[in-house]
Design an enzyme around this catalytic site. Structure first.
Site, short mmCIF file in Angstrom:
data_model
loop_
_atom_site.label_atom_id
_atom_site.label_comp_id
_atom_site.label_asym_id
_atom_site.label_seq_id
_atom_site.Cartn_x
_atom_site.Cartn_y
_atom_site.Cartn_z
N CYS A 167 0.83 -1.22 0.00
CA CYS A 167 0.00 0.00 0.00
C CYS A 167 0.87 1.27 0.00
O CYS A 167 1.66 1.48 0.91
CB CYS A 167 -0.91 -0.02 1.23
SG CYS A 167 -1.77 1.55 1.48
N TRP A 181 -8.00 -6.87 4.46
CA TRP A 181 -6.70 -7.12 5.10
C TRP A 181 -6.85 -8.11 6.26
O TRP A 181 -7.78 -7.98 7.07
CB TRP A 181 -6.12 -5.82 5.65
CG TRP A 181 -5.78 -4.79 4.61
CD1 TRP A 181 -6.44 -3.62 4.37
CD2 TRP A 181 -4.67 -4.81 3.70
NE1 TRP A 181 -5.81 -2.93 3.36
CE2 TRP A 181 -4.73 -3.62 2.93
CE3 TRP A 181 -3.62 -5.72 3.45
CZ2 TRP A 181 -3.79 -3.31 1.94
CZ3 TRP A 181 -2.69 -5.41 2.46
CH2 TRP A 181 -2.78 -4.22 1.71
N ARG A 201 -14.64 1.88 5.44
CA ARG A 201 -13.63 0.95 4.93
C ARG A 201 -12.56 0.72 6.00
O ARG A 201 -12.24 1.61 6.77
CB ARG A 201 -12.96 1.54 3.69
CG ARG A 201 -13.93 1.73 2.54
CD ARG A 201 -13.19 2.15 1.29
NE ARG A 201 -12.12 3.09 1.57
CZ ARG A 201 -11.02 3.23 0.83
NH1 ARG A 201 -10.83 2.48 -0.22
NH2 ARG A 201 -10.11 4.13 1.13
N THR A 205 -9.07 0.45 6.27
CA THR A 205 -7.88 0.70 5.46
C THR A 205 -6.61 0.71 6.30
O THR A 205 -6.65 0.90 7.52
CB THR A 205 -8.00 2.06 4.76
OG1 THR A 205 -8.23 3.06 5.76
CG2 THR A 205 -9.14 2.10 3.76
N VAL A 206 -5.49 0.51 5.62
CA VAL A 206 -4.18 0.77 6.21
C VAL A 206 -3.66 2.06 5.58
O VAL A 206 -4.05 2.37 4.45
CB VAL A 206 -3.19 -0.39 5.93
CG1 VAL A 206 -3.49 -1.58 6.77
CG2 VAL A 206 -3.11 -0.75 4.44
N GLU A 230 -5.30 8.18 8.56
CA GLU A 230 -5.03 9.00 7.37
C GLU A 230 -3.52 9.22 7.27
O GLU A 230 -2.93 9.93 8.09
CB GLU A 230 -5.79 10.33 7.48
CG GLU A 230 -5.46 11.34 6.41
CD GLU A 230 -5.53 10.77 4.99
OE1 GLU A 230 -6.57 10.20 4.62
OE2 GLU A 230 -4.52 10.87 4.27
N SER A 231 -2.92 8.60 6.26
CA SER A 231 -1.46 8.63 6.14
C SER A 231 -0.90 10.06 6.11
O SER A 231 0.15 10.33 6.69
CB SER A 231 -1.01 7.88 4.88
OG SER A 231 -1.54 8.50 3.72
N TYR A 266 -4.62 5.91 -9.47
CA TYR A 266 -5.86 5.16 -9.19
C TYR A 266 -6.99 5.67 -10.08
O TYR A 266 -7.86 4.91 -10.49
CB TYR A 266 -6.24 5.29 -7.71
CG TYR A 266 -5.38 4.43 -6.81
CD1 TYR A 266 -5.77 3.14 -6.47
CD2 TYR A 266 -4.17 4.89 -6.33
CE1 TYR A 266 -4.98 2.33 -5.67
CE2 TYR A 266 -3.36 4.10 -5.53
CZ TYR A 266 -3.77 2.82 -5.20
OH TYR A 266 -2.98 2.02 -4.41
N1 LIG Z 1 -6.68 7.99 2.89
C1 LIG Z 1 -6.08 6.81 3.24
C2 LIG Z 1 -6.17 5.79 2.12
C3 LIG Z 1 -5.66 4.45 2.55
C4 LIG Z 1 -6.09 3.34 1.59
O1 LIG Z 1 -6.90 3.55 0.68
N2 LIG Z 1 -5.54 2.12 1.82
C5 LIG Z 1 -5.92 1.00 1.01
C6 LIG Z 1 -4.72 0.14 0.66
S1 LIG Z 1 -3.66 0.86 -0.52
C7 LIG Z 1 -6.81 0.07 1.82
O2 LIG Z 1 -6.49 -0.27 2.94
N3 LIG Z 1 -7.92 -0.35 1.25
C8 LIG Z 1 -8.80 -1.31 1.85
C9 LIG Z 1 -10.25 -1.00 1.59
O3 LIG Z 1 -10.54 -0.01 0.92
O4 LIG Z 1 -11.10 -1.76 2.05
C10 LIG Z 1 -4.65 7.12 3.62
O5 LIG Z 1 -3.95 7.81 2.86
O6 LIG Z 1 -4.25 6.73 4.71
#
Ligand SMILES: N[C@@H](CCC(=O)N[C@@H](CS)C(=O)NCC(=O)O)C(=O)O
Length: 343
Positions: free
Chosen positions: A88, A121, A147, A149-150, A165-166, A213
């Site tokens: 990611c 994940w 979602r 997310t990581v 949020e990264s 993307y």
């Molecule tokens: N805004 C978030 C975006 C993070 C993101 O989209 N991570 C993706 C992996 S690249 C994820 O975990 N997606 C899983 C999902 O959408 O269920 C950030 O920058 O931290």
């Protein structure tokens, strides 16, 4: 007539020779079913606006670690934990800043992997009693419906998600944990460059980080064309700036470089092919190519880069973009260790 004869004998002539194409009807039906399914799957992994353009949902946990003692999340060593996926690019930002600042001892981390069937994940070993990242989100916030997310910046003490949020996590890692950092004087977001860094961040987020993307997840030709045009216009612009600047904002690395780097690292590996960002490879840009090597060779950065995970997760998990699940053999990225010649 011949055909009929063969049919009567139970085996059409064409099939005997093994050369026939499927009848038109099967192709038509197959295309219809696949296209409908594709749009349905894409709408789940990639929310879009009316013109088919990918819209990234915003992150929902937005708290901050601060150095104030009365903060709900006070700066501390050993208290916070990062959950990342190695493929990611957003999570990768946090690993790069953690490495550059020398925060490996202060902030622990664990790696999650995509589940082959659902794409969500999962933990390699259960964490906090959870098997999946979605379970961890539920533990922190029961009933959470967004979602999972990581990256996740996790507070081990209160079992809370501090931030997912990264863009914000890297700001915290840069400035709020200096007491525990091996490189406390390295400032990746200095006051005098903030405006410039923010300007690049906005532009690069829209056209490059999220831009790839927008190309890969576009659900109409127009949306793809526009994203692709904006992506390569911005890359050309950056290449020109890097002719005279070693880094985006001058002679020192900043958060803007970190945010650009994690996309550039994946570009020739995954975005060029899978996301159709194939006007040009990063390797072939004179300045961007050398800049990518420069960033890759900064102390600790190469260790945060995982070629196999990038290939495996992008090609293996984004099913609608690669239904065969076949992982490509290349590219060879050993050139990233060649001299970059930038001063
Ligand atoms: N805004 C978030 C975006 C993070 C993101 O989209 N991570 C993706 C992996 S690249 C994820 O975990 N997606 C899983 C999902 O959408 O269920 C950030 O920058 O931290």
């Amino acid at each position: 007539m011949t055909e009929n004869k063969n049919l009567q004998s139970g085996m059409p002539k064409t099939q005997k020779k093994g050369k026939s194409l499927p009848p038109k009807l099967i192709i038509k039906l197959g295309k219809f079913v696949w296209t409908t399914l594709w749009h349905t799957m894409m709408s789940k992994i990639a929310p879009r606006n009316q013109s088919g353009e990918y819209i990234r949902p915003s992150s929902q946990f937005r708290n901050f670690i601060t150095t104030q003692a009365d903060s709900p999340y006070p700066a501390a060593a050993g208290r916070y934990h990062l959950y990342v996926g190695m493929s990611c690019p957003w999570a990768h930002r946090t690993l790069v800043v953690r490495a550059l600042k020398g925060l490996e001892e202060a902030i622990s981390m664990s790696v999650v992997s995509p589940d082959a069937t659902s794409g969500g994940w999962v933990f390699n070993d259960p964490e906090e009693g959870c098997y999946t990242l979605a379970d961890l989100y539920q533990l922190a916030n029961p009933g959470y419906s967004g979602r999972s997310t990581v990256p996740v910046l996790w507070d081990k003490q209160t079992k809370a998600i501090v931030n997912n949020e990264s863009a914000e996590i890297i700001v915290m890692l840069n400035s709020q944990l200096n007491e525990f950092a091996l490189n406390p004087t390295l400032d990746l977001y200095p006051q005098e460059l903030k405006e410039k860094i923010d300007w690049w961040n906005d532009r690069i987020y829209k056209n490059v980080n999220n831009g790839v993307y927008r190309c890969g997840f576009a659900q109409s030709q127009e949306a793809y064309n526009q994203a692709c045009e904006e992506l390569f216009t911005t890359l050309d612009e950056i290449d020109t700036v890097l002719e005279t600047n070693r880094y985006l904002c001058g002679n020192s690395v900043t958060l803007a470089d970190v945010r650009l780097f994690t996309t550039l690292f994946r570009f020739d590996i995954a975005y060029y092919g899978l996301f159709k960002c194939n006007r040009r490879r990063i390797k072939d840009y004179q300045n961007l190519g050398a800049y990518l090597r420069d960033m890759y060779q900064l102390k600790g950065v190469a260790d945060t880069c995982d070629l196999e995970s990038v290939k495996h997760d992008y090609y293996g998990s984004l099913f609608p973009l690669n239904p065969s699940g076949i992982i490509p053999a290349g590219p060879d990225i050993t050139y990233l260790l060649e001299p970059h010649g930038r001063v």
